[in-house]
Design a protein around this motif. Structure first.
Motif: not given
Length: 321
Positions: A85-89, A239-243
């Motif tokens: 999904m667009p922008g999904s974390c 809780i990591l931000d994959p981006h």
């Protein structure tokens, strides 16, 4: 409460967490069947042991596809769909970053920036190739690892609920440590709903901000206070931000999702964490089946639209927004 309404609790330690089952009849056989099911599903999905269906996929990364059972394939397909999904974390391919940070598993240092950048190249969900006909999963690059930790507990909680329903149970609760799935309510009590405690971030284990009351719903909470370490006053949570490859940094301390299915609770706690409060409220306005409760750093408790639950504030240092 009458004898018929007495609660019987059964507990075990599985998936690295204390598991609690509450029933309204004394039935050790049923409790054993529940715990056996949890153990079986954990064996399929874990990445914390060398052998599981998921680890077989990871071991074959960059080499060959791995055929898995239909339930595992379906779960991976759902996780990939949400990851894309667009922008999904939410990111099922985040395994290399989780493994490197080791937050909650004796990790106590920040990886070098170059290392995080290199690992992010191995966390692209589009490089998880699924073949529905063969039920196979292929990770395109060596070093890739899928990690279903953000979705497995919810999936397992729902399977426990289904087992209990098949056995004719109308009222019960299963707590998988952060994932609570309820059947019905509590007989012979008022208001008849289950009271689920909302933990006070960084407080003592029994300190609550308040109580969420639900009937026949799942309650999933994820918070930055669950697993973390601190260096020079800076807190690094799990809780990591994959981006970015680093822990998410916004106004939130916890997100709780109320839904029918616990797997949706798992998915949406991660998605909403990445969005923050304002975007989450706008997003949920179009999804009436999912409701959420947010706890912010400035001690506010914010809900989306409490149709499926009620909330009682217990800590006057927090306030309802």
């Amino acid at each position: 409460m009458s004898a018929e309404g007495r609660v019987y609790g059964y507990s075990a330690v599985l998936m690295g967490s204390p598991i609690l089952l509450k029933l309204f009849e004394h039935n050790e056989g049923r409790a054993m069947r529940v715990f056996r099911l949890i153990k079986q599903l954990e064996t399929l999905l874990t990445v914390n042991r060398p052998h599981s269906e998921v680890m077989a996929i990871n071991h074959a990364a960059g080499d060959h596809p791995v055929v898995v059972s239909q339930p595992v394939f379906n779960l991976i397909a759902r996780a990939k769909e949400v990851s894309m999904m667009p922008g999904s974390c939410f990111n099922l391919a985040i395994g290399p970053l989780v493994k490197r940070w080791r937050i909650g598993f004796n990790g106590d240092s920040v990886p070098p920036a170059k290392e995080i950048l290199a690992l992010r190249a191995l966390t692209q969900p589009q490089q998880v190739i699924l073949d529905p006909q063969l039920r196979s999963v292929f990770l395109e690059k060596r070093g890739m690892e899928i990690d279903l930790g953000a979705i497995a507990k919810g999936y397992i909680a729902d399977r426990v609920r289904d087992l209990l329903r098949q056995e004719g149970v109308e009222n019960a609760l299963i707590n998988l440590g952060g994932n609570v799935q309820t059947l019905g309510g509590t007989p012979d009590s008022s208001p008849g709903s289950w009271g689920i405690g909302l933990k006070k971030p960084f407080g003592a284990p029994d300190e609550l901000i308040g109580v969420i009351n639900v009937t026949g719903k799942s309650v999933v909470t994820s918070g930055v206070y669950e697993r973390y370490f601190e260096i020079q006053g800076q807190r690094y949570h799990h809780i990591l931000d994959p981006h970015t490859g680093y822990p998410l940094d916004n106004e939130l301390l916890s997100v709780t999702v109320i839904s029918d299915d616990s797997i949706d609770g798992d998915i949406f706690t991660t998605l909403l964490y990445g969005m923050g409060v304002e975007k989450s409220l706008a997003y949920l306005a179009d999804i009436p089946a999912i409701e959420a409760l947010f706890v912010t750093r400035d001690r506010q408790v914010v809900f989306s639209s409490p149709r499926q639950f009620s909330f009682t504030l217990r800590d006057d240092s927090y306030h309802l927004a």
